[in-house]
Scaffold this active site. Structure first.
Site: not given
Ligand code: NDP
Length: 436
Positions: A43, A48, A51, A173, A177, A425, A430
């Protein structure tokens, strides 16, 4: 407890581990904690915090565009990526040092190095063997990295310069982002996702609005489940293009490798995550785990809550099980999306008879700038009880609004409670009390 060197040994100086160590020490336990990289974990160092700093910096480009509609003349605008990275690094270093100092002030022994388990009550670090009544594994997760020339979010924070042409694989995520962050600084970004809408698992209307927001921000969104990558030459849906940078954001894996968990007999699930119960206890009675390494809900505030609960349970005479329910979360897109509770499909699948209230409007903030962007609010209510089951929002300030609404929803707010709340408002929030 005298038979052990310490009461609690924590492996991992991230959000969950640090909280558990500090609170345990404040309860009077003898605590040591080990971290092999930098204090603060994902984080603070590569998640976080940096980012959000990059999001603030990137969003300035939108603010400049909008300011022109408010009569400002802004010329000669440019951005110095290296200056931003250096400023970010100073802030991260300050925070990381503060983490370590705070632990020491609480009386925790702070050890830099890689700790491994020798058995269920012994940790080995830097040639030392330290015995502990309890051991907490809080080693977090690691970015999944496909073979080839892909970077991950680990490197994205410290790029020496901003590349012109960037491809991002993954519509979760991090992909969403970073697509906004890079596009805000002027890079040409293509986001490749194996579905037509990003953010699988979120409410469908949030997914649609965020996908639209990416396109409005100049990001090319490609739905493709068979990407072919040869270095920086990518082929998606039959079209080949070159990029300067390819970033994978395809999820994170629990960091359990090489810790000696097998020597202590700690059980893992099929994804390599440590299996724990509601007390964060593994199958080995002296060993606990919190945070991303458990593969429960990989979010910082959840790890912190788990770490705090564990310290209260073990040393505070306050048994605190963890229930992962009603966790608010945000995706810092531009504009951001935020959510708490059930999506409409999840509520229906759980057998609820639901009523859905929606608002879609252009916020006053864009009345003069003409930005073509709508706020989306969606409230899911359980018809028989009138209880709010879920609230989903895309729009400026939605993380701040959802965090405040989360208090009411956690308290069991009904739609009638929202209806009897006076509106503030003019505001975006709201609309929550004006949904009809
Ligand atoms: P996520 O699980 O959010 O998303 C992973 C993405 O990668 C999905 O779109 C998934 O597609 C895709 N994917 C997975 N495997 C493959 C593959 N082999 N080929 C192509 N696409 C693939 O993971 P992130 O890496 O974005 O983030 C990790 C975690 O970190 C998050 O789940 C979250 O918990 C945390 N995080 C939180 C944040 C916040 O609170 N703002 C910010 C950043 C991270 P599909 O949907 O089709 O499976």
């Amino acid at each position: 407890m005298g038979q052990y060197d310490v009461d609690l040994f924590v492996i991992g100086g991230g959000s969950g581990g640090v909280r558990a160590a500090r609170v345990a020490a404040e309860h009077g336990a003898r605590v040591a904690i080990a971290e092999e990289h930098r204090w603060g974990g994902t984080c603070v160092i590569r998640g976080c915090v940096p980012k959000k700093l990059l999001v603030y910096a990137s969003e300035a480009s939108r603010a400049i565009e909008d300011a022109r509609g408010h009569g400002w003349t802004i010329e000669g605008v440019s951005h110095d990526w290296a200056a931003l990275v250096a400023a970010k690094e100073r802030e991260i270093s300050r925070l990381s040092a503060a983490y370590s100092t705070r632990l020491q002030k609480a009386g925790v022994e702070v050890i830099t190095g890689r700790a491994t388990l020798a058995d269920a009550n012994t940790v080995v670090i830097a040639g030392r063997r330290i015995t502990a009544k309890f051991i907490l594994i809080a080693t977090g997760g690691r970015a999944r990295r496909p073979p080839g020339k892909w970077i991950t979010s680990d490197e994205a924070f410290d790029l020496p310069a901003l590349p012109n042409r960037i491809a991002i694989l993954g519509g979760g995520y991090i992909g969403v982002e970073f697509a906004h962050i890079f596009a805000g600084f002027g890079a040409r970004v293509t986001l490749i996702h194996r579905d037509t809408h990003v953010l699988r698992g979120f409410d469908p209307e949030v997914r649609e609005a965020v996908t639209r927001g990416l396109v409005a921000h100049g990001v090319e969104v490609i739905a493709c489940d068979k990407l072919v990558a040869a270095g920086h030459t990518l082929t998606a849906n039959g079209t080949t293009f070159e990029v300067d940078l390819a970033m994978a954001a395809i999820g994170r894996d629990p960091a359990t490798a090489g810790l000696g968990l097998d020597r202590a007999g700690v059980a893992l699930d099929g994804r390599g995550a440590i299996t724990v119960d509601e007390w964060s206890r593994t199958n080995v009675p002296s060993i606990y785990a919190v945070g991303d390494v458990t593969g429960r809900v990989p979010l910082t505030p959840v790890a912190i809550r788990e770490g705090h609960a564990l310290a209260d349970t073990l040393f505070g005479n306050r048994p605190t099980p963890i229930r992962h329910h009603l966790i608010p979360t945000a995706v810092f897109a531009q504009p951001p999306a935020a959510t708490i509770g059930m999506t409409e499909p999840a509520a229906r699948a759980a057998g609820h008879e639901v009523v859905v209230f929606r608002a879609k409007f252009r916020p006053m903030r864009y009345a003069l700038s003409g930005r073509d962007e709508q706020v989306v609010i969606k409230l899911i209510v359980d018809r028989p009880t009138d209880r709010v089951l879920g609230l989903h929002m895309v729009g400026p300030d939605s993380p701040e609004i959802i965090q405040a609404a989360a208090i009411a929803i956690t308290m069991g707010a009904t739609k009638a409670d929202l209806d009897r709340t006076f509106a503030l408002h003019p505001s975006t929030a709201e609309e929550l009390v004006l949904l009809r």
